[in-house]
Design a protein around this motif. Structure first.
Motif, short mmCIF file in Angstrom:
data_model
loop_
_atom_site.label_atom_id
_atom_site.label_comp_id
_atom_site.label_asym_id
_atom_site.label_seq_id
_atom_site.Cartn_x
_atom_site.Cartn_y
_atom_site.Cartn_z
N GLY A 43 0.82 -1.20 0.00
CA GLY A 43 0.00 0.00 0.00
C GLY A 43 0.86 1.25 0.00
N LEU A 44 0.19 2.40 0.20
CA LEU A 44 0.88 3.69 0.18
C LEU A 44 1.17 4.15 1.60
CD1 LEU A 44 -0.46 3.55 -2.68
CD2 LEU A 44 -0.72 6.03 -2.53
N THR A 45 2.36 4.72 1.78
CA THR A 45 2.73 5.31 3.06
C THR A 45 2.84 6.81 2.86
OG1 THR A 45 3.96 3.34 3.71
CG2 THR A 45 4.45 5.40 4.87
N SER A 46 2.11 7.58 3.66
CA SER A 46 2.16 9.03 3.54
C SER A 46 3.49 9.55 4.06
CB SER A 46 1.01 9.66 4.35
OG SER A 46 1.07 11.06 4.27
N LEU A 47 4.14 10.42 3.26
CA LEU A 47 5.42 11.00 3.65
C LEU A 47 5.25 12.42 4.16
CD1 LEU A 47 7.60 9.80 0.63
CD2 LEU A 47 7.53 8.82 2.92
N LEU A 48 4.62 13.25 3.36
CA LEU A 48 4.46 14.66 3.69
C LEU A 48 3.15 15.17 3.11
CD1 LEU A 48 8.05 15.96 2.83
CD2 LEU A 48 7.04 15.93 5.11
N LEU A 49 2.51 16.09 3.82
CA LEU A 49 1.33 16.78 3.30
C LEU A 49 1.59 18.28 3.39
CD1 LEU A 49 -2.39 16.09 3.83
CD2 LEU A 49 -1.50 18.34 4.44
N ILE A 50 1.37 18.98 2.29
CA ILE A 50 1.55 20.44 2.26
C ILE A 50 0.20 21.08 2.02
CG2 ILE A 50 2.83 22.36 1.28
CD1 ILE A 50 4.73 20.42 0.02
N THR B 101 -8.44 19.26 3.51
CA THR B 101 -7.26 19.61 4.29
C THR B 101 -6.71 18.43 5.06
OG1 THR B 101 -8.68 20.31 6.09
CG2 THR B 101 -7.95 22.00 4.56
N ASN B 102 -7.25 17.26 4.83
CA ASN B 102 -6.89 16.14 5.69
C ASN B 102 -6.12 15.05 4.96
OD1 ASN B 102 -8.14 17.07 8.14
ND2 ASN B 102 -10.07 16.81 7.08
N GLU B 103 -5.17 14.52 5.67
CA GLU B 103 -4.27 13.53 5.14
C GLU B 103 -4.99 12.19 4.97
OE1 GLU B 103 -0.88 13.41 7.60
OE2 GLU B 103 0.24 11.99 6.35
N GLN B 104 -4.74 11.52 3.85
CA GLN B 104 -5.32 10.20 3.64
C GLN B 104 -4.33 9.12 4.04
OE1 GLN B 104 -7.35 9.27 0.01
NE2 GLN B 104 -8.41 11.24 -0.08
N PHE B 105 -4.84 8.09 4.72
CA PHE B 105 -4.04 6.95 5.16
C PHE B 105 -4.54 5.71 4.43
CE2 PHE B 105 -1.79 9.08 8.54
CZ PHE B 105 -2.63 10.13 8.86
N PHE B 106 -3.58 4.94 3.91
CA PHE B 106 -3.93 3.82 3.05
C PHE B 106 -3.74 2.47 3.73
CE2 PHE B 106 -4.76 5.30 -1.29
CZ PHE B 106 -4.54 6.65 -1.11
N GLY B 107 -4.54 1.50 3.31
CA GLY B 107 -4.37 0.11 3.70
C GLY B 107 -3.31 -0.56 2.85
N PRO B 108 -3.02 -1.85 3.12
CA PRO B 108 -1.96 -2.57 2.40
C PRO B 108 -2.32 -3.00 0.99
CG PRO B 108 -3.01 -4.01 3.96
CD PRO B 108 -3.60 -2.66 4.19
N GLY B 109 -3.60 -2.92 0.64
CA GLY B 109 -4.03 -3.28 -0.71
C GLY B 109 -4.48 -4.74 -0.81
N THR B 110 -5.39 -4.98 -1.75
CA THR B 110 -5.83 -6.34 -2.10
C THR B 110 -5.58 -6.53 -3.58
OG1 THR B 110 -7.58 -6.42 -0.43
CG2 THR B 110 -7.80 -7.90 -2.33
#
Lengths: 111, 115
Positions: A43-50, B101-110
């Motif tokens: 999956g995706l790992t967030s690094l930075l948000l601007i 304005t909010n950061e998105q967090f992701f799962g590991p994927g299927t």
């Protein structure tokens, strides 16, 4: 419709060299820009948000800049390491509140 | 730490089957999203939800539906799987309000393969 472009598509550097990854977007009316890292098959790992009101963000060896008026962001990774090898994705949130992704830059750091 | 989990890492289904992909987040986030990722096409938004029982179409909703009965769970449903739905499916969540304005967090994927 927002279009996000990342150049180059792939990059190979020797360990210790600084990395410069570029991201451009067509509609400057964005709310924020996010950089992600993706390892193969993961999956995706967030690094930075601007946020749109900010010009840069820093986290450790990573620094991301944002020039909203010209539609550009740059991710700098200082003193690259083999563990930095991954695909880096840029994404922007536009005024329709949807996240638009670039195709990514695949980085290889050679030991 | 925000944790987004997906029910399966790998899934193999046959054409015509009904497929359920489950996503659970443990940080009380209001917003949840489903994307698919394909080589050369990048990540594309399928559906998203800003609240329980709420859903909005993304860029490629055709052939998919979603369900959000509880805040922490967002399900993606393939009513009749087809081979062109073979892809990596990624779920994400973000905190209250809009995603602006909010950061998105992701799962590991299927990784779904439809034969």
């Amino acid at each position: 419709k927002q279009e996000v472009t990342q150049i180059p598509a792939a990059l190979s550097v020797p360990e210790g060299e600084n990395l410069v990854l570029n991201c451009s977007f067509t509609d400057s009316a964005i709310y924020n820009l996010q950089w992600f890292r993706q390892d193969p098959g993961k999956g995706l790992t967030s690094l930075l948000l601007i946020q749109s009101s900010q010009r840069e963000q820093t986290s450790g060896r990573l620094n991301a800049s944002l020039d909203k008026s010209s539609g550009r962001s740059t991710l700098y990774i200082a003193a690259s390491q083999p563990g930095d090898s991954a695909t880096y994705l840029c994404a922007v949130v536009s005024n329709d509140y949807k996240l638009s992704f670039g195709a990514g830059t695949t980085v290889t750091v050679r030991a | 730490d925000v944790k987004v989990t997906q029910s399966s890492r790998y899934l193999v289904k046959r054409t015509g089957e009904k497929v359920f992909l489950e996503c659970v987040q443990d940080m009380d986030h209001e917003n949840m999203f489903w994307y698919r990722q394909d080589p050369g096409l990048g990540l594309r938004l399928i559906y998203f939800s800003y609240d329980v029982k709420m859903k909005e179409k993304g860029d490629i909703p055709e052939g998919y539906s979603v369900s959000r009965e509880k805040k922490e769970r967002f399900s993606l449903i393939l009513e009749s799987a087809s081979t062109n739905q073979t892809s990596m499916y990624l779920c994400a969540s973000s905190p209250a309000g809009t995603s602006a304005t909010n950061e998105q967090f992701f799962g590991p994927g299927t990784r779904l393969t439809v034969l």
